[in-house]
Design an enzyme around this catalytic site. Structure first.
Site, short mmCIF file in Angstrom:
data_model
loop_
_atom_site.label_atom_id
_atom_site.label_comp_id
_atom_site.label_asym_id
_atom_site.label_seq_id
_atom_site.Cartn_x
_atom_site.Cartn_y
_atom_site.Cartn_z
N LYS A 34 0.83 -1.20 0.00
CA LYS A 34 0.00 0.00 0.00
C LYS A 34 0.87 1.26 0.00
O LYS A 34 1.98 1.25 0.54
CB LYS A 34 -0.85 -0.04 1.27
CG LYS A 34 -1.84 1.07 1.42
CD LYS A 34 -2.51 0.96 2.79
CE LYS A 34 -3.37 2.16 3.07
NZ LYS A 34 -2.61 3.42 3.11
N LYS A 37 7.59 1.03 1.59
CA LYS A 37 8.29 0.29 0.52
C LYS A 37 9.58 0.98 0.09
O LYS A 37 10.62 0.35 -0.05
CB LYS A 37 7.41 0.15 -0.73
CG LYS A 37 6.13 -0.57 -0.56
CD LYS A 37 5.32 -0.55 -1.84
CE LYS A 37 4.88 0.83 -2.29
NZ LYS A 37 3.92 1.49 -1.39
N LYS A 82 4.53 8.49 -7.70
CA LYS A 82 5.16 9.48 -6.80
C LYS A 82 6.62 9.77 -7.16
O LYS A 82 7.14 10.83 -6.85
CB LYS A 82 5.14 8.94 -5.36
CG LYS A 82 3.99 9.46 -4.51
CD LYS A 82 4.25 9.27 -3.01
CE LYS A 82 4.30 7.82 -2.56
NZ LYS A 82 4.59 7.62 -1.13
N ASP A 123 -1.61 -0.58 -4.25
CA ASP A 123 -3.00 -0.30 -3.87
C ASP A 123 -3.97 -0.95 -4.86
O ASP A 123 -5.01 -1.46 -4.48
CB ASP A 123 -3.26 1.21 -3.81
CG ASP A 123 -2.52 1.86 -2.66
OD1 ASP A 123 -3.16 2.32 -1.72
OD2 ASP A 123 -1.27 1.88 -2.70
#
Ligand code: ADP
Ligand code: MG
Length: 253
Positions: A16, A21, A47, A133
């Site tokens: 998630k 991570k 991101k 996700d």
């Protein structure tokens, strides 16, 4: 000249968003580099912040370079060197509201393959840091076609994170008989809280996988982030740095 030297390990971290991570990937990459291994870390999250504490600057994303330079692209446009010689790539993401992140990963992986990134750089270890996700076709790419071999799911004991962990395990499971990536287990990135361990234990049973490692929550992470550093580089003698080194030992088998 290229030879067909294959990486020793091809590892993917899924989980998630916000679960840790990239923190784990970057510290693992740094720890592996300390062992003399040549590591390539590929951030597969829109991101595009997977490798920023290794490079200490924004790495131009594959998708942005593709957009700007069209076909006139070289590996050096998007492969950047970071701490201790590690190699860093950020796939990036589409313009918000236009296009699809999954499709972006597909396009970026195609370009990396076409330019023979692995054959040319010949890393000993490749680490894919992937948002989990949703595991649509695009985000599942690292699980297929011989990219990653070993998959680790990162989760805390929070329900949404364990829910994502379950979905990721299903996606890996769906590819298991085709010689694709295999689930090696769960990396528990603790957030603290009373029933966290219990919830993770139950999830491990449901997912039918093992606990690979449990990381404590440690403010040393934020302290190093403030200086734009991984824990391995910014606090090499800390307990947490040694824990990342321990993970490096485990993933190398
Ligand atoms: P992801 O890549 O899964 O989106 P990040 O690795 O960016 O998540 O982690 C989100 C934030 O959580 C980081 O900015 C970091 O400050 C914090 N974090 C991650 N692991 C730890 C830890 N073991 N202890 C304390 N903070 C952590
Ligand atoms: Mg990340």
């Amino acid at each position: 000249m290229t030879t067909d030297k294959k990486p020793l390990k091809r590892i993917a971290f899924y989980g998630k968003g916000g679960i840790g991570k990239s923190t784990i990937s970057a510290n693992l990459t740094a720890a592996l580099s300390e062992r003399g291994l040549k590591v390539l870390q590929i951030g597969c999250d829109p991101k595009a912040d997977s490798t920023m504490f290794l490079t200490r600057e924004k790495v131009p994303t594959v998708l942005n370079v593709l957009k700007e330079k069209k076909d006139n692209i070289e590996l050096s446009d998007f492969v950047k060197e970071g701490y201790n010689g590690v190699l860093c790539i950020e796939v990036g993401g589409p313009t918000p509201g236009i296009g699809c992140a999954g499709q972006g990963i597909i396009a970026a992986f195609q370009k990396m393959k076409e330019l023979k990134a692995i054959e040319i750089y010949q890393p000993d270890v490749v680490i894919y840091d992937v948002l989990g996700d949703v595991v649509c076709g695009g985000f599942a790419v690292p699980l297929r076609d011989g990219y990653a071999e070993d998959v680790y799911i990162v989760s805390s004991g929070e329900r949404m994170s364990l829910f994502a962990a379950y979905n990721i395990s299903q996606a890996v499971h769906n590819f298991r008989n085709r010689g694709y990536a295999k689930l090696k287990g769960l990396v528990f990135n603790s957030k603290g809280g009373s029933s966290e361990d219990q919830r993770v234990r139950e999830a491990l049973e449901e997912i039918e996988t093992d606990l690979v490692y449990k990381f404590p929550r440690d403010p040393i992470v934020q302290k190093c982030e403030k200086e734009n550093l991984t824990v391995i580089e910014g606090a090499p003698d800390s307990d947490l740095a040694n824990e990342y080194r321990r993970l490096a030992e485990i993933v190398m088998g």
